[in-house]
Design an enzyme around this catalytic site. Structure first.
Site, PDB file in Angstrom:
ATOM      1  N   THR A 193     -70.817  38.682  51.978  1.00 40.66           N
ATOM      2  CA  THR A 193     -69.623  38.892  51.161  1.00 40.66           C
ATOM      3  C   THR A 193     -69.928  38.823  49.672  1.00 40.66           C
ATOM      4  O   THR A 193     -69.181  39.358  48.862  1.00 40.66           O
ATOM      5  CB  THR A 193     -68.548  37.833  51.495  1.00 40.66           C
ATOM      6  OG1 THR A 193     -69.125  36.534  51.366  1.00 40.66           O
ATOM      7  CG2 THR A 193     -68.023  38.009  52.899  1.00 40.66           C
ATOM      8  N   ARG A 197     -78.166  36.410  50.119  1.00 34.95           N
ATOM      9  CA  ARG A 197     -78.480  35.011  49.865  1.00 34.95           C
ATOM     10  C   ARG A 197     -79.470  34.511  50.894  1.00 34.95           C
ATOM     11  O   ARG A 197     -79.270  34.675  52.092  1.00 34.95           O
ATOM     12  CB  ARG A 197     -77.219  34.145  49.894  1.00 34.95           C
ATOM     13  CG  ARG A 197     -76.276  34.429  48.745  1.00 34.95           C
ATOM     14  CD  ARG A 197     -75.089  33.506  48.755  1.00 34.95           C
ATOM     15  NE  ARG A 197     -74.138  33.875  47.724  1.00 34.95           N
ATOM     16  CZ  ARG A 197     -72.927  33.338  47.595  1.00 34.95           C
ATOM     17  NH1 ARG A 197     -72.536  32.407  48.441  1.00 34.95           N
ATOM     18  NH2 ARG A 197     -72.114  33.727  46.641  1.00 34.95           N
ATOM     19  N   SER A 238     -74.186  31.136  44.062  1.00 35.07           N
ATOM     20  CA  SER A 238     -72.872  30.554  43.810  1.00 35.07           C
ATOM     21  C   SER A 238     -72.882  29.039  43.949  1.00 35.07           C
ATOM     22  O   SER A 238     -73.563  28.344  43.205  1.00 35.07           O
ATOM     23  CB  SER A 238     -71.839  31.193  44.737  1.00 35.07           C
ATOM     24  OG  SER A 238     -70.537  30.767  44.418  1.00 35.07           O
ATOM     25  N   HIS A 239     -72.146  28.520  44.916  1.00 39.28           N
ATOM     26  CA  HIS A 239     -71.944  27.089  45.083  1.00 39.28           C
ATOM     27  C   HIS A 239     -73.013  26.449  45.973  1.00 39.28           C
ATOM     28  O   HIS A 239     -72.942  25.258  46.250  1.00 39.28           O
ATOM     29  CB  HIS A 239     -70.567  26.828  45.699  1.00 39.28           C
ATOM     30  CG  HIS A 239     -70.352  27.609  46.966  1.00 39.28           C
ATOM     31  ND1 HIS A 239     -70.251  28.982  46.977  1.00 39.28           N
ATOM     32  CD2 HIS A 239     -70.237  27.222  48.254  1.00 39.28           C
ATOM     33  CE1 HIS A 239     -70.080  29.397  48.223  1.00 39.28           C
ATOM     34  NE2 HIS A 239     -70.071  28.354  49.022  1.00 39.28           N
ATOM     35  N   LYS A 279     -76.861  39.902  43.743  1.00 41.06           N
ATOM     36  CA  LYS A 279     -75.646  40.667  44.013  1.00 41.06           C
ATOM     37  C   LYS A 279     -75.556  41.817  43.024  1.00 41.06           C
ATOM     38  O   LYS A 279     -75.834  41.647  41.830  1.00 41.06           O
ATOM     39  CB  LYS A 279     -74.415  39.760  43.892  1.00 41.06           C
ATOM     40  CG  LYS A 279     -73.085  40.461  44.160  1.00 41.06           C
ATOM     41  CD  LYS A 279     -71.911  39.494  44.125  1.00 41.06           C
ATOM     42  CE  LYS A 279     -71.565  39.065  42.725  1.00 41.06           C
ATOM     43  NZ  LYS A 279     -70.259  38.362  42.655  1.00 41.06           N
ATOM     44  N   ASP A 306     -68.410  25.837  39.568  1.00 39.94           N
ATOM     45  CA  ASP A 306     -69.540  25.844  40.499  1.00 39.94           C
ATOM     46  C   ASP A 306     -70.796  26.419  39.868  1.00 39.94           C
ATOM     47  O   ASP A 306     -70.874  26.606  38.649  1.00 39.94           O
ATOM     48  CB  ASP A 306     -69.165  26.630  41.757  1.00 39.94           C
ATOM     49  CG  ASP A 306     -69.038  28.125  41.502  1.00 39.94           C
ATOM     50  OD1 ASP A 306     -68.668  28.511  40.373  1.00 39.94           O
ATOM     51  OD2 ASP A 306     -69.309  28.921  42.428  1.00 39.94           O
ATOM     52  N   ASP A 319     -72.300  29.387  39.646  1.00 38.78           N
ATOM     53  CA  ASP A 319     -72.282  30.579  38.808  1.00 38.78           C
ATOM     54  C   ASP A 319     -71.003  30.730  38.001  1.00 38.78           C
ATOM     55  O   ASP A 319     -70.797  31.749  37.340  1.00 38.78           O
ATOM     56  CB  ASP A 319     -72.526  31.838  39.645  1.00 38.78           C
ATOM     57  CG  ASP A 319     -71.414  32.131  40.630  1.00 38.78           C
ATOM     58  OD1 ASP A 319     -70.740  31.180  41.064  1.00 38.78           O
ATOM     59  OD2 ASP A 319     -71.222  33.303  40.991  1.00 38.78           O
ATOM     60  N   ASP A 340     -67.729  30.912  38.890  1.00 44.05           N
ATOM     61  CA  ASP A 340     -66.570  31.703  39.306  1.00 44.05           C
ATOM     62  C   ASP A 340     -65.531  30.898  40.084  1.00 44.05           C
ATOM     63  O   ASP A 340     -64.452  31.399  40.372  1.00 44.05           O
ATOM     64  CB  ASP A 340     -66.997  32.949  40.091  1.00 44.05           C
ATOM     65  CG  ASP A 340     -67.672  32.641  41.421  1.00 44.05           C
ATOM     66  OD1 ASP A 340     -67.930  31.453  41.706  1.00 44.05           O
ATOM     67  OD2 ASP A 340     -67.960  33.602  42.167  1.00 44.05           O
ATOM     68  N   ARG A 341     -65.841  29.641  40.426  1.00 46.48           N
ATOM     69  CA  ARG A 341     -64.881  28.808  41.152  1.00 46.48           C
ATOM     70  C   ARG A 341     -64.387  27.680  40.264  1.00 46.48           C
ATOM     71  O   ARG A 341     -65.008  27.350  39.252  1.00 46.48           O
ATOM     72  CB  ARG A 341     -65.514  28.238  42.423  1.00 46.48           C
ATOM     73  CG  ARG A 341     -65.976  29.306  43.386  1.00 46.48           C
ATOM     74  CD  ARG A 341     -66.516  28.708  44.666  1.00 46.48           C
ATOM     75  NE  ARG A 341     -67.020  29.762  45.545  1.00 46.48           N
ATOM     76  CZ  ARG A 341     -66.950  29.740  46.859  1.00 46.48           C
ATOM     77  NH1 ARG A 341     -66.396  28.717  47.462  1.00 46.48           N
ATOM     78  NH2 ARG A 341     -67.433  30.732  47.581  1.00 46.48           N
ATOM     79  N   THR A 345     -61.283  37.890  53.243  1.00 41.68           N
ATOM     80  CA  THR A 345     -62.053  37.044  52.327  1.00 41.68           C
ATOM     81  C   THR A 345     -63.162  37.870  51.685  1.00 41.68           C
ATOM     82  O   THR A 345     -63.823  38.661  52.335  1.00 41.68           O
ATOM     83  CB  THR A 345     -62.653  35.852  53.087  1.00 41.68           C
ATOM     84  OG1 THR A 345     -61.579  35.039  53.588  1.00 41.68           O
ATOM     85  CG2 THR A 345     -63.535  35.015  52.182  1.00 41.68           C
ATOM     86  N   GLU A 353     -58.488  30.582  48.819  1.00 42.83           N
ATOM     87  CA  GLU A 353     -58.426  29.141  49.058  1.00 42.83           C
ATOM     88  C   GLU A 353     -59.736  28.437  48.752  1.00 42.83           C
ATOM     89  O   GLU A 353     -59.770  27.225  48.587  1.00 42.83           O
ATOM     90  CB  GLU A 353     -58.016  28.867  50.505  1.00 42.83           C
ATOM     91  CG  GLU A 353     -58.849  29.579  51.568  1.00 42.83           C
ATOM     92  CD  GLU A 353     -60.256  29.085  51.696  1.00 42.83           C
ATOM     93  OE1 GLU A 353     -60.469  27.868  51.579  1.00 42.83           O
ATOM     94  OE2 GLU A 353     -61.152  29.920  51.916  1.00 42.83           O
ATOM     95  N   LYS A 409     -63.903  36.309  40.424  1.00 41.81           N
ATOM     96  CA  LYS A 409     -63.285  34.999  40.259  1.00 41.81           C
ATOM     97  C   LYS A 409     -63.715  34.450  38.904  1.00 41.81           C
ATOM     98  O   LYS A 409     -64.775  34.796  38.390  1.00 41.81           O
ATOM     99  CB  LYS A 409     -63.749  34.041  41.359  1.00 41.81           C
ATOM    100  CG  LYS A 409     -63.395  34.467  42.762  1.00 41.81           C
ATOM    101  CD  LYS A 409     -63.724  33.370  43.768  1.00 41.81           C
ATOM    102  CE  LYS A 409     -65.210  33.284  44.057  1.00 41.81           C
ATOM    103  NZ  LYS A 409     -65.686  34.338  44.959  1.00 41.81           N
ATOM    104  N   ARG A 440     -65.207  27.840  59.676  1.00 44.58           N
ATOM    105  CA  ARG A 440     -64.111  27.376  58.833  1.00 44.58           C
ATOM    106  C   ARG A 440     -62.803  27.444  59.630  1.00 44.58           C
ATOM    107  O   ARG A 440     -62.501  28.447  60.262  1.00 44.58           O
ATOM    108  CB  ARG A 440     -63.981  28.219  57.571  1.00 44.58           C
ATOM    109  CG  ARG A 440     -65.228  28.232  56.684  1.00 44.58           C
ATOM    110  CD  ARG A 440     -64.867  28.631  55.267  1.00 44.58           C
ATOM    111  NE  ARG A 440     -65.989  29.034  54.453  1.00 44.58           N
ATOM    112  CZ  ARG A 440     -66.842  28.220  53.845  1.00 44.58           C
ATOM    113  NH1 ARG A 440     -66.709  26.914  54.010  1.00 44.58           N
ATOM    114  NH2 ARG A 440     -67.829  28.689  53.110  1.00 44.58           N
TER     115      ARG A 440
END
Length: 544
Positions: free
Chosen positions: A18, A22, A113-114, A126, A278, A280, A282-283, A345, A365, A377, A497
């Site tokens: 997504t 990674r 990312s995170h 990406k 986070d 990168d 974006d969160r 998502t 979320e 984000k 999840r």
């Protein structure tokens, strides 16, 4: 300087998820592994010769050598110009901002990312397209198809360039411009928010905030904005220096991993406002004084208060949320007469809605919110949005949220993550659920009655493209929901999840601990999916 053609063999595991490809760092360090994927990107892009690309990453381990390789390969593949962040640093929102501002052909973002960093940590690549957003599936599918048959790549024989020095250098016939990582993004934020009013709040001495950058990419941005332009005292930003291993921490802004911030916001001498971002950038996580704002509530509050923000004072075209995100924003949209879109998502699904001016605010979320100012984000944007609301309303974070619940009701919501589950067990869990879906409607589960049960599929209202198997939904007659899906953002095993949601209109029943309010639904989720027996886990790894 000459272009060298290297013979190679394909790897079978370079399918982007997504948010790009990674893997753990040692995998990216395999011979030709990074080069294969980068060449697959260039081979898949029509008309990129002579164009401008943006390149940058979150500063994690392997960021710098990867950038040097990408620059040499870009030059060998006929790219005309590359804008690269100073020291190799660009937050994901900043990459999107720069692509859009300078009308670049696209960009390459280096981040996982995170996910944790370091020599044994994670890394990611990406590709973002010309609107500044993540590549859609037709592009990532083309990259993957190319990676399966690639037999050579092109790279320029040249010394590494100095990424720490601002300015312009030549790599063969390609121009490389090392740009200020922070300037363009900060300028964009100043155009959206009332920096004067936020500065009055932060420099008043009566309002204290703490911004935890988690030793990740937003440190330089946060120092410049909050302690620089907005007058917050020194020390407002903690963990503000980007480190290759994020200081040994896990750069995921939630109540578990941002524990230092949580201690500051929930301690005896709690600050008025806490925020974290986070790896990168974006969160985001938003905290009040001893008060946690769920990402779903955050999106809803933003939508309800957007008219207070200069950049959104003329109203919203619409709002959008990912399917697992709570339906809190739906209630705001209904009251304001706005269209509300439910997407799979993955931020790329919002891109068409934003480009077509069907939505202005979007959220997930998983601690991600943003708007049409970029196509990613945006963590610091969300922090500034909240600070602007607080400055305008002159209320605490808790007062703003509880007032919102009085108007719209409270959507009790929680996500339970089961991390590192063996892939075969995770797939069995999902397959079992899918096979049970036809028999579920009308079934009584404890005190709840199933109204619908499906595997969410999405048809894009702009281009008509479809995406199937995007998560299993079990909806109950009272509006409650349970959603199951496998995450595509990890690098080891699978993450199951489980999302649990229940709506409460009665204000006298607001403010209960979500785990208590959702207890019966949690038990139903475990029973229906046989989580404990299939995963071997007695409890979730992370609850948010």
């Amino acid at each position: 300087m000459t272009v060298r053609t290297e013979l190679t063999q394909p790897y079978s595991d370079q399918k982007p998820g997504t948010s790009g490809l990674r893997k753990q760092v040692p995998i990216f360090q395999k011979i030709h592994y990074l080069e294969n994927f980068i060449q697959s990107i260039f081979d898949s892009l029509e008309g990129c010769q002579g164009q401008t690309l943006v390149v940058g990453g979150d500063g994690r381990y392997f960021n710098r050598p990867a950038i040097q390789t990408i620059l040499k390969m870009a030059a060998a593949n006929g790219i005309g110009r590359v804008l690269v962040g100073q020291s190799g640093i660009l937050s994901t929102p900043a990459v999107s901002c720069i692509i859009r501002k300078y009308k670049a052909f696209g960009g390459i973002v280096l981040s996982a990312s995170h996910n944790p960093g370091g020599p044994q940590g994670d890394f990611g690549v990406k590709y973002n397209i010309g609107n500044g957003g993540p590549a859609p599936e037709k592009v990532t599918d083309a990259i993957y198809d190319r990676s399966k048959v690639i037999d050579q790549y092109q790279i320029l024989d040249n010394e590494d360039i100095d990424l720490d020095q601002l300015g312009t250098v030549q790599l063969g016939s390609m121009t490389v411009e090392v740009v200020d990582s922070v300037a363009d993004y900060t300028e964009l934020m100043e155009s959206l928010f009332d920096f004067g009013k936020i500065k009055q709040l932060l420099s008043s001495g009566k309002f204290r905030m703490c911004m935890d950058s988690m030793h990740a990419v937003t440190g330089p941005y946060a120092h410049e904005m909050f302690e620089g332009r907005l007058g917050a005292p020194a020390g407002t930003v903690i963990n503000g220096k980007p480190l290759e291993d994020f200081g040994g921490g896990h750069p995921d802004p939630n109540l578990v991993y941002a524990h230092e911030l949580v201690e500051i916001a929930f301690g005896d001498d709690a600050v008025d406002f806490g925020a974290a971002s986070d790896g990168d950038g974006d969160r985001n996580m938003i905290l009040g004084k001893k008060f946690f704002v769920t990402p779903s509530d955050s999106l809803a509050v933003m939508a309800a208060n957007a008219h207070l923000i200069p950049g959104y004072k003329d109203g919203l075209a619409g709002v959008a949320r990912s399917m697992p995100t709570s339906q809190a924003v739906d209630r705001v949209a209904e009251k304001l007469g706005l269209d509300c879109y439910e997407t799979p998502t993955g931020w790329k699904f919002f891109g068409n809605l934003l480009d077509a001016d069907k939505a202005t605010l979007c959220g997930e979320e998983s601690f991600g919110t943003s708007s049409n100012h970029i196509r990613e984000k945006d963590g610091l944007w969300a922090v500034l949005f909240w600070l602007n609301i607080v400055a305008e309303r002159q209320q605490s974070v808790e007062e703003i949220v509880t007032d919102h619940w009085k108007t719209y009701g409270q959507n009790y919501y929680s996500r339970h993550d089961y991390e590192g589950v063996a892939s075969d067990k995770a797939n069995t869990l999902m397959d079992n659920l899918r096979s049970a879906l036809p028999s579920m409607p009308g079934k009584k589960l404890k005190s709840y009655t199933v109204e619908y049960a499906d595997d969410f599929s999405y048809t894009d209202p702009v281009d008509g493209s479809t995406s199937a198997k995007q998560g299993i939904r079990i909806g109950f007659t009272d509006g409650s929901r349970i959603v199951f899906r496998l995450s595509g953002t990890g690098t080891q095993g699978a993450t199951v999840r489980v999302y649990i949601e229940s709506y409460e209109a009665d204000a006298s029943k607001h403010g209960v601990d979500p785990q208590e309010a959702l207890g019966e639904l949690v038990a139903i989720a475990n029973q229906v999916a046989q989580i404990r027996s299939l995963t071997g886990m007695d409890k979730p790894t992370v609850i948010t």
